[in-house]
Design a protein around this motif. Structure first.
Motif, PDB file in Angstrom:
ATOM      1  N   MET A  93       4.339 -18.038  -6.712  1.00 42.06           N
ATOM      2  CA  MET A  93       4.383 -18.033  -8.353  1.00 42.06           C
ATOM      3  C   MET A  93       5.839 -18.434  -8.509  1.00 42.06           C
ATOM      4  SD  MET A  93       2.412 -15.307 -10.760  1.00 42.06           S
ATOM      5  CE  MET A  93       3.849 -14.441 -11.387  1.00 42.06           C
ATOM      6  N   ALA A  94       6.003 -19.205  -9.762  1.00 43.62           N
ATOM      7  CA  ALA A  94       7.379 -19.534 -10.064  1.00 43.62           C
ATOM      8  C   ALA A  94       8.078 -18.347 -10.537  1.00 43.62           C
ATOM      9  CB  ALA A  94       7.322 -20.785 -10.927  1.00 43.62           C
ATOM     10  N   LYS A  95       9.430 -18.312 -10.369  1.00 41.00           N
ATOM     11  CA  LYS A  95      10.186 -17.085 -10.885  1.00 41.00           C
ATOM     12  C   LYS A  95      10.479 -17.243 -12.340  1.00 41.00           C
ATOM     13  CE  LYS A  95      12.615 -16.180  -6.787  1.00 41.00           C
ATOM     14  NZ  LYS A  95      13.642 -16.785  -5.688  1.00 41.00           N
ATOM     15  N   PRO A  96      10.617 -16.367 -13.207  1.00 42.66           N
ATOM     16  CA  PRO A  96      10.857 -16.456 -14.408  1.00 42.66           C
ATOM     17  C   PRO A  96      11.970 -17.078 -14.835  1.00 42.66           C
ATOM     18  CG  PRO A  96      10.306 -13.995 -13.998  1.00 42.66           C
ATOM     19  CD  PRO A  96       9.966 -14.751 -13.042  1.00 42.66           C
ATOM     20  N   GLN A  97      12.333 -17.673 -15.898  1.00 41.84           N
ATOM     21  CA  GLN A  97      13.645 -18.560 -15.998  1.00 41.84           C
ATOM     22  C   GLN A  97      14.328 -17.934 -17.347  1.00 41.84           C
ATOM     23  OE1 GLN A  97      14.695 -21.188 -13.984  1.00 41.84           O
ATOM     24  NE2 GLN A  97      13.305 -19.782 -12.778  1.00 41.84           N
ATOM     25  N   ALA A  98      15.579 -17.719 -17.374  1.00 45.21           N
ATOM     26  CA  ALA A  98      16.295 -17.451 -18.452  1.00 45.21           C
ATOM     27  C   ALA A  98      16.529 -18.436 -19.196  1.00 45.21           C
ATOM     28  CB  ALA A  98      17.719 -16.666 -17.914  1.00 45.21           C
ATOM     29  N   VAL A  99      16.354 -18.353 -20.452  1.00 42.95           N
ATOM     30  CA  VAL A  99      16.498 -19.182 -21.443  1.00 42.95           C
ATOM     31  C   VAL A  99      17.119 -18.640 -22.723  1.00 42.95           C
ATOM     32  CG1 VAL A  99      15.225 -20.445 -23.520  1.00 42.95           C
ATOM     33  CG2 VAL A  99      14.222 -20.350 -21.185  1.00 42.95           C
ATOM     34  N   VAL A 100      18.448 -19.333 -23.049  1.00 39.59           N
ATOM     35  CA  VAL A 100      19.199 -19.010 -24.038  1.00 39.59           C
ATOM     36  C   VAL A 100      18.777 -19.589 -25.552  1.00 39.59           C
ATOM     37  CG1 VAL A 100      21.623 -19.248 -25.041  1.00 39.59           C
ATOM     38  CG2 VAL A 100      21.126 -19.172 -22.490  1.00 39.59           C
ATOM     39  N   ASP A 101      18.671 -18.555 -26.386  1.00 41.96           N
ATOM     40  CA  ASP A 101      18.158 -19.060 -27.739  1.00 41.96           C
ATOM     41  C   ASP A 101      19.378 -19.425 -28.553  1.00 41.96           C
ATOM     42  OD1 ASP A 101      17.300 -19.274 -30.376  1.00 41.96           O
ATOM     43  OD2 ASP A 101      15.773 -17.805 -30.140  1.00 41.96           O
ATOM     44  N   TYR A 102      19.557 -20.627 -28.704  1.00 44.35           N
ATOM     45  CA  TYR A 102      21.116 -21.008 -29.385  1.00 44.35           C
ATOM     46  C   TYR A 102      20.967 -20.820 -30.875  1.00 44.35           C
ATOM     47  CZ  TYR A 102      21.921 -22.981 -25.146  1.00 44.35           C
ATOM     48  OH  TYR A 102      22.489 -23.164 -23.483  1.00 44.35           O
ATOM     49  N   LYS A 103      19.910 -20.361 -31.396  1.00 44.47           N
ATOM     50  CA  LYS A 103      19.902 -20.065 -32.897  1.00 44.47           C
ATOM     51  C   LYS A 103      20.516 -18.468 -32.912  1.00 44.47           C
ATOM     52  CE  LYS A 103      15.527 -20.920 -33.826  1.00 44.47           C
ATOM     53  NZ  LYS A 103      14.879 -21.309 -32.486  1.00 44.47           N
ATOM     54  N   ILE A 104      20.438 -17.804 -31.785  1.00 43.95           N
ATOM     55  CA  ILE A 104      20.919 -16.355 -31.706  1.00 43.95           C
ATOM     56  C   ILE A 104      22.312 -16.219 -31.331  1.00 43.95           C
ATOM     57  CG2 ILE A 104      20.211 -13.984 -31.026  1.00 43.95           C
ATOM     58  CD1 ILE A 104      17.391 -14.808 -31.058  1.00 43.95           C
ATOM     59  N   CYS A 105      22.284 -16.924 -30.056  1.00 44.48           N
ATOM     60  CA  CYS A 105      23.898 -16.817 -29.187  1.00 44.48           C
ATOM     61  C   CYS A 105      25.037 -17.362 -30.106  1.00 44.48           C
ATOM     62  CB  CYS A 105      23.663 -17.844 -28.133  1.00 44.48           C
ATOM     63  SG  CYS A 105      25.467 -18.189 -27.427  1.00 44.48           S
ATOM     64  N   CYS A 106      26.054 -16.447 -30.347  1.00 45.94           N
ATOM     65  CA  CYS A 106      27.079 -16.698 -30.928  1.00 45.94           C
ATOM     66  C   CYS A 106      28.180 -16.175 -30.386  1.00 45.94           C
ATOM     67  CB  CYS A 106      27.043 -15.978 -32.318  1.00 45.94           C
ATOM     68  SG  CYS A 106      28.313 -16.446 -33.543  1.00 45.94           S
ATOM     69  N   PRO A 107      28.805 -16.987 -29.221  1.00 41.05           N
ATOM     70  CA  PRO A 107      29.953 -16.699 -28.534  1.00 41.05           C
ATOM     71  C   PRO A 107      31.094 -16.151 -29.157  1.00 41.05           C
ATOM     72  CG  PRO A 107      29.138 -18.915 -27.844  1.00 41.05           C
ATOM     73  CD  PRO A 107      28.319 -18.469 -29.319  1.00 41.05           C
TER      74      PRO A 107
END
Ligand code: SF4
Ligand code: SF4
Length: 67
Positions: free
Chosen positions: A1-15
């Protein structure tokens, strides 16, 4: 089974809100999957995410999730 993948939500991310513009999720990703080119820029994924979810808890704005 494929591992879950991290996804950045660029609408929320505010570096710029993160201390010195440094992405905490990048710092915490021990597999060096997340990259940030410059402070203040959004992180992105480069390489094979291991699905460990460390970045999910590291981001104070909940901008990363596993899918
Ligand atoms: S992913 Fe989270 S910790 Fe990283 S720059 Fe975006 S808001 Fe900051
Ligand atoms: S889930 Fe783990 S391996 Fe994948 S980007 Fe986040 S910290 Fe890195």
């Amino acid at each position: 089974m494929a591992k879950p993948q991290a996804v950045v939500d660029y609408k929320i991310c505010c570096p710029k809100k993160c201390k010195n513009g440094i992405c905490l999720a990048v710092l915490e990703c021990k597999h060096k999957v997340l990259k940030q080119d410059e402070p203040g820029e959004a992180p992105y994924q480069l390489g094979m995410c291991q699905g460990c979810a460390t970045c999910v808890t590291a981001c104070p704005y909940k901008a990363i999730r596993l899918i």
